[in-house]
Design a protein around this motif. Structure first.
Motif, short mmCIF file in Angstrom:
data_model
loop_
_atom_site.label_atom_id
_atom_site.label_comp_id
_atom_site.label_asym_id
_atom_site.label_seq_id
_atom_site.Cartn_x
_atom_site.Cartn_y
_atom_site.Cartn_z
N ASP A 9 46.39 24.36 -33.58
CA ASP A 9 47.28 24.66 -32.46
C ASP A 9 47.95 26.01 -32.64
OD1 ASP A 9 46.68 22.25 -31.27
OD2 ASP A 9 48.43 21.20 -32.09
N GLU A 50 46.47 23.50 -22.35
CA GLU A 50 45.83 22.33 -22.95
C GLU A 50 46.56 21.89 -24.22
OE1 GLU A 50 41.84 23.58 -23.59
OE2 GLU A 50 41.27 23.47 -21.45
N THR A 51 46.97 22.86 -25.02
CA THR A 51 47.68 22.54 -26.26
C THR A 51 49.04 21.94 -25.96
OG1 THR A 51 46.56 24.32 -27.46
CG2 THR A 51 48.62 23.51 -28.39
N THR A 66 50.11 20.48 -23.20
CA THR A 66 49.96 19.18 -22.53
C THR A 66 49.68 18.09 -23.55
OG1 THR A 66 49.13 20.26 -20.51
CG2 THR A 66 48.67 17.90 -20.79
N ARG A 67 48.82 18.37 -24.51
CA ARG A 67 48.48 17.36 -25.53
C ARG A 67 49.67 17.08 -26.44
NH1 ARG A 67 47.03 18.46 -30.33
NH2 ARG A 67 46.22 20.53 -29.82
#
Length: 445
Positions: free
Chosen positions: A303, A328-329, A331-332
């Motif tokens: 990350d 994407e990072t 959100t995860r």
């Protein structure tokens, strides 16, 4: 052991046996036997003298090189005579006249003299060995000279030849390991350093006698061969036997290895990317970050590298690709997302929205401003101000977003813009009290 040496030993044994028989039968002169033995061990007397003379000259050159190095190192340590300048004197003037603009320093000149001395020493030692291969001491001086010249392709074969006969000397094993390390032959370096430690313990009967630099270099060789657990164990052992100052430095290396839970490759890629960024080599930085992402053992490291890659890509590449990666990072990770990631993503969204507005795409900008308000970052309120400006034809939406913006920290310019929107919108709706309220706040700016 080579065939010539085996042959010489066989001849020596034969000579000794034969001399006993001759003495018993003919009582041959002792000086004849001594002469024969001397020739076998040392060669012809004239050749021996020539080799000894070359050896002596080589030693003198080597010692001169050592003195030059000592002086150069002292200059560097003191910071004196290290500034690069145009060469002075007669030769400097001649050089300038023919267009030579090169610069040097007293330290550099001294190091060049050291190199010249070592090269002269090497030639003398090589010639001495060619004349008298039996002078094994010359090998030790020659290999040390090669080391000073950093001619590892020459020192390594010579170390192996020396170690064939002197396998019980830990300092030679360590020197061999160091030469391998400098030659980037890290697997062989591990062998050399490991042997140095084992032999020192075997000879002295205790591990306490092992020099700590043996442990440190072995740990470094383990690191270079990506043996993270062996490297950590050896660094920890070296740390337990070091000074407080050295211990702190060793701890930095231990922390470096543990950055990706022992994933040395990912840490190397990260450092390579940082170095590329400092040189403004953005393509090199992107490649290094991608290599680190594919090598990372932990999600935390992956990350981090993704975040850094997104920053480089946004500023020096495809902006929408960068935002997608970081989205994407974040959100995860959701609530566990580091604030640095959120700040970067929020800034990207807001800046890209402003860029679209500047290019006349207010509709496209609205999406990015709206997304910037959904991230808890320093400029979150600015997104609401921009939405209020875009929604100026819808008075209700404009007022709602401007008032919401005022609940967040804003820059002076953003706060002024929010007040102006609210004054204009409330006036259009004939809401005089509200208009006056924001007029007063605007006047107090």
């Amino acid at each position: 052991m080579n065939k010539n040496r085996l042959h010489r030993i066989a001849l020596l044994l034969a000579l000794c046996c034969a001399s006993t028989l001759v003495f018993a039968q003919k009582d041959a002169p002792k000086n004849q036997e001594a002469d024969s033995l001397a020739k076998l061990l040392f060669g012809e007397e004239k050749t021996e003298e020539q080799a000894s003379s070359l050896f002596q000259h080589g030693q003198e050159d080597f010692n001169a090189g050592e003195e030059f190095l000592k002086d150069a190192n002292a200059m560097r340590a003191s910071g004196q005579d290290t500034t690069m300048k145009t060469r002075g004197g007669v030769f400097g003037l001649i050089g300038q006249a023919i267009g030579d603009t090169s610069k040097t320093s007293k330290e550099n000149d001294t190091r060049k003299r050291a190199t010249a001395a070592f090269k002269s020493a090497a030639k003398n030692f090589e010639r001495a060995l060619a004349k008298q291969p039996e002078m094994k001491e010359v090998q030790l001086w020659l290999v040390a000279t090669y080391d000073r010249l950093e001619e590892w392709d020459k020192s390594l074969p010579l170390y192996r030849e020396i170690l064939n006969e002197r396998q019980g000397e830990d300092n030679l094993w360590f020197a061999y390991g160091y030469a391998c390390y400098r030659a980037r032959q890290y697997d062989k370096a591990v062998t050399g350093f490991d042997q140095a430690m084992r032999i020192r313990e075997l000879v002295t009967g205790t591990t306490d006698s092992i020099p700590n630099n043996y442990r440190l270099y072995l740990a470094e060789a383990y690191l270079k061969t990506y043996q993270d657990q062996n490297a950590l164990k050896m660094f920890a052992l070296a740390q337990s036997k070091s000074t407080p100052e050295d211990s702190a430095e060793i701890q930095k290396t231990i922390d470096w290895i543990n950055w990706d839970n022992g994933g040395i490759a990912a840490a190397e890629y990260r450092d390579a990317a940082f170095a590329a960024e400092s040189k403004e080599d953005w393509n090199g930085a992107r490649e290094a970050y991608l290599g680190g992402i594919s090598s990372a053992r932990t999600m935390k490291a992956r990350d981090f590298l993704t975040w850094r890659l997104a920053l480089v890509t946004y500023n020096h590449g495809n902006k929408t690709e960068a935002m997608q990666r970081l989205e994407e990072t974040i959100t995860r990770l959701a609530a566990e997302s580091p604030q640095d990631y959120k700040e970067s993503y929020g800034r990207m969204l807001y800046a890209y929205g402003q860029e679209l507005v500047a290019n006349g795409d207010r509709r496209g900008a609205l999406e990015y401003f709206l997304n910037s308000t959904k991230i808890a970052w320093e400029g979150q309120g600015g997104g609401y101000v921009s939405i209020a400006q875009i929604a100026s034809n819808d008075l209700t939406q404009s007022i709602e977003n401007a008032e919401r913006a005022l609940t967040y920290p804003l820059t002076p310019e953003q706060r002024k813009a929010a007040y102006e929107i609210l004054v204009t919108s409330h006036r259009s709706k004939a809401q005089w009290e509200q208009m006056k309220k924001y007029q007063a706040l605007l006047g107090g700016q």
